[in-house]
Design an enzyme around this catalytic site. Structure first.
Site, PDB file in Angstrom:
ATOM      1  N   LYS A  73      97.751 -26.559 110.062  1.00 45.98           N
ATOM      2  CA  LYS A  73      97.288 -27.428 108.978  1.00 45.98           C
ATOM      3  C   LYS A  73      97.154 -26.546 107.740  1.00 45.98           C
ATOM      4  O   LYS A  73      96.428 -25.550 107.755  1.00 45.98           O
ATOM      5  CB  LYS A  73      95.929 -28.042 109.350  1.00 45.98           C
ATOM      6  N   SER A 114      97.307 -26.477 103.092  1.00 44.20           N
ATOM      7  CA  SER A 114      97.216 -27.252 101.859  1.00 44.20           C
ATOM      8  C   SER A 114      98.618 -27.674 101.420  1.00 44.20           C
ATOM      9  O   SER A 114      99.574 -26.894 101.542  1.00 44.20           O
ATOM     10  CB  SER A 114      96.606 -26.408 100.737  1.00 44.20           C
ATOM     11  N   THR A 172      95.050 -27.468  97.489  1.00 48.30           N
ATOM     12  CA  THR A 172      95.479 -28.685  96.796  1.00 48.30           C
ATOM     13  C   THR A 172      94.404 -29.129  95.813  1.00 48.30           C
ATOM     14  O   THR A 172      94.717 -29.625  94.729  1.00 48.30           O
ATOM     15  CB  THR A 172      95.757 -29.802  97.813  1.00 48.30           C
ATOM     16  N   ALA A 173      93.141 -28.938  96.184  1.00 41.89           N
ATOM     17  CA  ALA A 173      92.050 -29.319  95.283  1.00 41.89           C
ATOM     18  C   ALA A 173      92.167 -28.590  93.955  1.00 41.89           C
ATOM     19  O   ALA A 173      92.037 -29.195  92.877  1.00 41.89           O
ATOM     20  CB  ALA A 173      90.702 -29.015  95.945  1.00 41.89           C
ATOM     21  N   HIS A 181      85.699 -32.007 100.997  1.00 41.98           N
ATOM     22  CA  HIS A 181      85.119 -32.375 102.287  1.00 41.98           C
ATOM     23  C   HIS A 181      83.920 -33.308 102.132  1.00 41.98           C
ATOM     24  O   HIS A 181      83.902 -34.188 101.270  1.00 41.98           O
ATOM     25  CB  HIS A 181      84.762 -31.122 103.096  1.00 41.98           C
TER      26      HIS A 181
END
Length: 286
Positions: free
Chosen positions: A61, A63, A116-117, A160
């Site tokens: 997993k 980004s 990505t944030a 989150h």
């Protein structure tokens, strides 16, 4: 098969059935629980050599922001990741009067400069912060809200479960990156991708992951103990909110709109010089 994903509730909910041998045909999993910043680095380090093959999991997993750097070695899988609506990162401040333009001279804490944030934050700032962002500092995401509350930084980019808890710190939302992205593009927001080495049978792995997602939806209580064991002392109600937000139709299948959203994000970021340009055909492997 070696797999790496975060201990966050959405990931443990999705992969519970696979990790516990409940999906027929799935090989035994060797699971690494790791922050996405770590998995981004692992994926980037894989060069196909024997040494990196031993060190880097087969499935990870990562980004979406990291995807352009690894697409030659890893395939994007069409399921298991985090992409949706109403689930974007937030920019928080302690002072409700702070506006976007003031971020040009302020200190902002972010959880990673490879996430990505942060990519979304940079794209948002290109439209809303004349002259560009001020000082950026990287902090573990669980330290960001206390730092904003205590005045160590002027603003924080949070991810989150912070979306559900920031008011308890007395903080105020300056901007929601998801709301901005959806209004600007009409598309869902891509956050985390599931990738597999291109040398593996990505179609079979996708089938196993999709079956694990469907099992999780059919038997939502089955994964509860596993989820809470890795949820870092999170309140069960917050963990459930987390799952409800991040595990959705796109987790089962990206579909046309999901792929469109991923390419739109990465193409816009490439135009801003944040990541390399990609060929959209590289995204659809299965």
């Amino acid at each position: 098969m070696r797999i790496a994903y975060s201990p966050c509730p959405n990931d443990t909910f999705v992969f519970h059935a696979m990790a516990h041998g409940l999906i027929p045909g799935t090989p035994k999993l060797d699971v690494m629980y790791a922050d996405i910043d770590i998995t981004n680095g692992l994926a980037a380090s894989y060069d196909g050599s024997e040494s990196t093959s031993r060190e880097v999991p087969d499935v990870l997993k990562i980004s979406y922001a990291a995807l352009p750097y690894v697409l030659d070695r890893f395939a994007l899988l069409p399921c298991g990741g985090a992409l949706g609506r109403g689930c974007g990162p937030l920019v928080l401040t302690a002072d409700a009067s702070t506006d976007a333009a003031q971020l040009a001279t302020r200190t902002v804490a972010v959880p990673s400069e490879r996430s990505t944030a942060y990519m979304l934050f940079r794209l948002w700032a290109a439209q809303h912060v004349p002259g560009g962002l001020g000082r950026i500092v990287v902090l573990p995401f669980h330290e960001i809200m206390p730092a904003v509350r205590d005045g160590s930084v002027d603003a924080g980019l949070v991810i989150h479960e912070a979306r559900f808890t920031y008011q308890t710190y007395g903080l105020h939302m300056l901007a929601d990156m998801g709301v901005w992205w959806e209004a600007d593009t009409g598309l869902p927001i891509p956050l985390g991708a599931i990738i597999a080495r291109r040398s593996l049978d990505g179609r079979a792995i996708s089938d196993w992951i999709r079956a694990s997602v469907e099992y999780a939806w059919k038997y939502p209580q089955a994964s509860q103990a596993y989820v809470m064991a890795h949820a870092q002392e999170m309140d069960p109600s917050v963990a459930q909110q987390h799952i409800s937000l991040y595990v959705n139709e796109f987790t089962g299948n990206l579909g046309d709109s999901g792929y469109q959203a991923v390419y739109a994000l990465l193409n816009r970021a490439a135009d801003e010089g944040l990541v390399p340009h990609i060929n959209p055909e590289q995204l659809r492997s299965y």
